[in-house]
Structures are given as C-alpha cells and as structure tokens.
Write a protein that holds these residues in place. Structure first.
Motif, mmCIF file in Angstrom:
data_model
loop_
_atom_site.group_PDB
_atom_site.id
_atom_site.type_symbol
_atom_site.label_atom_id
_atom_site.label_comp_id
_atom_site.label_asym_id
_atom_site.label_seq_id
_atom_site.Cartn_x
_atom_site.Cartn_y
_atom_site.Cartn_z
ATOM 1 N N ASP A 128 -25.153 8.347 -16.275
ATOM 2 C CA ASP A 128 -25.523 7.086 -15.627
ATOM 3 C C ASP A 128 -24.647 5.903 -16.031
ATOM 4 O O ASP A 128 -25.003 4.760 -15.791
ATOM 5 C CB ASP A 128 -26.996 6.751 -15.936
ATOM 6 N N GLU A 129 -23.488 6.182 -16.657
ATOM 7 C CA GLU A 129 -22.565 5.089 -16.971
ATOM 8 C C GLU A 129 -21.594 4.952 -15.801
ATOM 9 O O GLU A 129 -20.723 5.794 -15.594
ATOM 10 C CB GLU A 129 -21.820 5.374 -18.272
ATOM 11 N N GLU A 130 -21.754 3.865 -15.046
ATOM 12 C CA GLU A 130 -21.025 3.715 -13.780
ATOM 13 C C GLU A 130 -19.517 3.782 -13.952
ATOM 14 O O GLU A 130 -18.820 4.441 -13.170
ATOM 15 C CB GLU A 130 -21.413 2.386 -13.124
ATOM 16 N N SER B 62 -24.267 10.104 -5.697
ATOM 17 C CA SER B 62 -25.731 10.090 -5.875
ATOM 18 C C SER B 62 -26.343 11.447 -5.538
ATOM 19 O O SER B 62 -27.274 11.555 -4.736
ATOM 20 C CB SER B 62 -26.372 8.992 -5.021
ATOM 21 N N GLN C 242 -28.357 13.187 -7.052
ATOM 22 C CA GLN C 242 -29.790 13.303 -7.350
ATOM 23 C C GLN C 242 -30.651 12.977 -6.129
ATOM 24 O O GLN C 242 -31.836 13.296 -6.089
ATOM 25 C CB GLN C 242 -30.177 12.398 -8.527
ATOM 26 N N HIS D 109 -23.856 12.787 -10.245
ATOM 27 C CA HIS D 109 -25.314 12.888 -10.440
ATOM 28 C C HIS D 109 -25.681 12.056 -11.664
ATOM 29 O O HIS D 109 -25.028 12.126 -12.699
ATOM 30 C CB HIS D 109 -25.666 14.365 -10.659
ATOM 31 N N LEU D 110 -26.751 11.260 -11.540
ATOM 32 C CA LEU D 110 -27.138 10.375 -12.656
ATOM 33 C C LEU D 110 -27.589 11.135 -13.900
ATOM 34 O O LEU D 110 -27.556 10.588 -15.010
ATOM 35 C CB LEU D 110 -28.265 9.434 -12.211
ATOM 36 N N ALA E 12 -30.639 12.202 -14.651
ATOM 37 C CA ALA E 12 -32.025 11.984 -15.056
ATOM 38 C C ALA E 12 -32.908 13.088 -14.461
ATOM 39 O O ALA E 12 -32.415 14.102 -13.947
ATOM 40 C CB ALA E 12 -32.479 10.597 -14.605
ATOM 41 N N THR F 274 -22.297 9.837 -19.479
ATOM 42 C CA THR F 274 -23.544 9.241 -19.969
ATOM 43 C C THR F 274 -23.262 7.914 -20.665
ATOM 44 O O THR F 274 -22.158 7.687 -21.181
ATOM 45 C CB THR F 274 -24.236 10.182 -20.974
ATOM 46 N N LYS F 275 -24.265 7.041 -20.649
ATOM 47 C CA LYS F 275 -24.124 5.738 -21.314
ATOM 48 C C LYS F 275 -23.893 5.949 -22.807
ATOM 49 O O LYS F 275 -24.449 6.863 -23.404
ATOM 50 C CB LYS F 275 -25.383 4.898 -21.098
#
Length: 327
Positions: A18-20, A75, A77, A104-105, A107, A128-129
């Motif tokens: 989820d780290e853009e 996206s 997900q 894919h995020l 999550a 990932t963040k």
C-alpha cells in the motif's frame, strides 16, 4: 529495505503493498523493462474493478500480429469474482508472450486473488509501507545508490528530520540533492541545503507531539537544534499547540468554518486542531499544559540545558496523551 526490482521477463508479476510510490515505481520499471526487451510491446492498463471477463479474454488471447504484450491491472483487490477466477485459471498456464502485472494493496480485500497469483508462481514485488525509522534510512540510502551517489547514515537521518517521512517527498529531496551536489552526501551537506526549512521546525515539533508521534517529534526537535533554531520559539510553538487543541476541543463539535469566527482563528487551524484533538482527554491536556509551562520556564529562565528541557517536555506531553491524563 532493498529497492524494488523490475521483473523483466516474469509472465505474471504481483506488485503487493500500500505504499503508492513503491507500487507506482514497480509497475513503471516492469513496463520499462518490457519495452526495452521489445520496443513494439503493446502495453494496456486497466482498473481491475471496471474490467470484464470478455475484455481480459481478448487481451490474453493469442495475437494475430505476434509481439510482446503487457497487461497492467491497477487496484487488483477490486476485481470481481468472475474476473479473478478467469485470471487465476490463466495464471496456471500463462502465454509466454504476455506479461500480466497486477497491482494489489495487500490488505484483506481481494486476498484470495493475491494468494492465488502467488501460488501460481507470480513474481512478487513488495511495495508495503515502511514501518520503522531504520527502513526509511535504508530507503534514503537506496535512493542515492540507485543514482550512483553515496550518502551516510547521518545524512539520511538529517534529511528525514528535515523533510519528514513521506516517501515521495524524500525521493524528490534525494533527487534534488544529487542534482545540486557532487553526489557525495554527508550530514553537513544536508544541513546546509535545508537550513531554509528551519522557520517551521517549532511547529513541526508541536504537530508531531500533539498527534502522539514521538519519534517524529524527537527527530524534528533534534534537527531544529542541530541547525541552530532558538529553543524559545520551539517552546512557544509547543505551548501554542496544546492551548489550541484545548480551546478547539472545549468548543464542541462543528465545522471548522463555524468554529473559526467564535474562536478567533483561521479555519485551517481549527481543522488541524480537531484532527490533533483525537485521543486527548481534558485531564491529559491539563497535564500537557503543565509540562509546557515547566518547559517555558526552563527555556526562558536560562536553564543550563535548554535542549534537555525541550526533549523532556516532548516526552511528557506524549506520555500525557497516551495515559489520558491519568494521575
């Protein structure tokens, strides 16, 4: 943390996280590598939630004209069940002339899709963040290394303290430093370059302290003192931050624009204080005000160690918020 590595030839690539910045970079580098291998590659990009099975079948079916194809699904997900079923079936026997890149995020939403792609042998690029400070230091060092420059850990620490934790801002700062220097970056280089940012340091310390981000508050404080900011405005900013949150919290609910006139402060300041007020109790704010008053007395009263007084205040205010003002 290692840098994202483009998957130059993998038939299925899963960009997971989820780290853009890292996700965008991973997709871009994968597409760039595909075009380097075949300049005529047909690259198409879709939002997974808006894609139909018919459209995906057309893109994945053998081409009459041959040539490499790259299908990027953003996206992932959000993909519907019929689409994920079709893609997972395809993933078991992918076309070697087609590269499927799924972002894919990572999550819980759509987890079965990501897990199915992994099970089918997709190459996973982590995006990932970054959770810890050490990861961000490694990220900064990697940014310089990618460009053929060098940076010490101390320089990375000072840069993070000056710029903050946002990866896009850090990456931009690294690019700017590389462009404006000889590529050998030490802490003194960063300090000189970012000296112009110090006028906001006191408020940076206060903002991080009020939302309970103790590592960021201490980094900002040490950076401010490192480049010679006077401790008095830092102490004032901390006290003002606590008073503002207390005033806004006691004013009750309402839009920033409604409360702005009655509180005599601009709407943006009300909105920021409303965000910062989450997690604070009235007793905790009383304790925080006491800590800020002690800090002001020490800093303005000629304490032998004004830096220690500021650091102690940051710890005390953060502790008051965490404990809810428990006595």
């Amino acid at each position: 943390m290692g840098g994202v590595t483009a998957a130059s030839a993998a038939p299925i690539v899963l960009v997971l996280g989820d780290e853009e910045l890292l996700a965008t970079r991973a997709v871009t580098e994968t597409v760039t590598a595909a075009r380097a291998a075949d300049p005529g590659a047909d690259v198409r990009e879709y939002q997974a939630g808006q894609l139909t099975v018919g459209e995906i079948d057309e893109m994945l079916s053998p081409s009459l004209f041959g040539g490499r194809r790259v299908l990027v699904l953003r996206s992932g997900q959000d993909a519907r069940k019929d689409l994920t079923a079709a893609l997972l079936a395809y993933a078991k026997n992918p076309d070697p002339e087609v590269q499927l890149v799924v972002q894919h995020l990572g999550a819980a939403k759509g987890k079965a899709f990501a897990d199915g792609l992994k099970a089918a042998g997709a190459q996973v690029l982590a995006a990932t963040k970054l959770k810890g400070h050490r990861d961000r230091v490694a990220f900064v060092r990697d940014e310089f290394r990618r460009a053929g420059a060098r940076c010490t850990d101390d320089a990375a620490e000072v840069l993070i303290a000056a710029v903050g934790n946002d990866l896009r801002e850090l990456a931009a700062a690294c690019s700017q430093l590389i462009a404006d220097t000889d590529g050998r970056i030490g802490a003194d280089t960063v300090s000189r370059y970012y000296r112009g940012r110090v006028e906001v340091s006191g408020f940076t310390v206060a903002d991080a302290t009020m939302v309970g981000d103790l590592p960021a508050a201490l980094e900002a404080l040490r950076w401010a003192l490192h480049v010679g900011v006077d401790p008095v405005p830092i102490a004032d900013a901390l006290a003002d931050g606590i008073r503002t949150v207390a005033r806004v919290a006691s004013a009750g609910r309402g839009s920033p624009y409604q409360l702005a006139s009655s509180l005599g402060m601009p709407p943006w300041k009300v909105e920021r204080a409303q965000r910062q007020a989450r997690g604070w109790t009235p007793d905790a704010l009383v304790d925080a005000m006491r800590a800020a008053a002690e800090c002001n007395a020490a800093v303005k009263g000629g304490s032998d160690d004004r830096a220690y007084a500021l650091e102690k205040a940051v710890f005390s205010v953060a502790a008051a918020r965490q404990q809810g003002g428990a006595r």
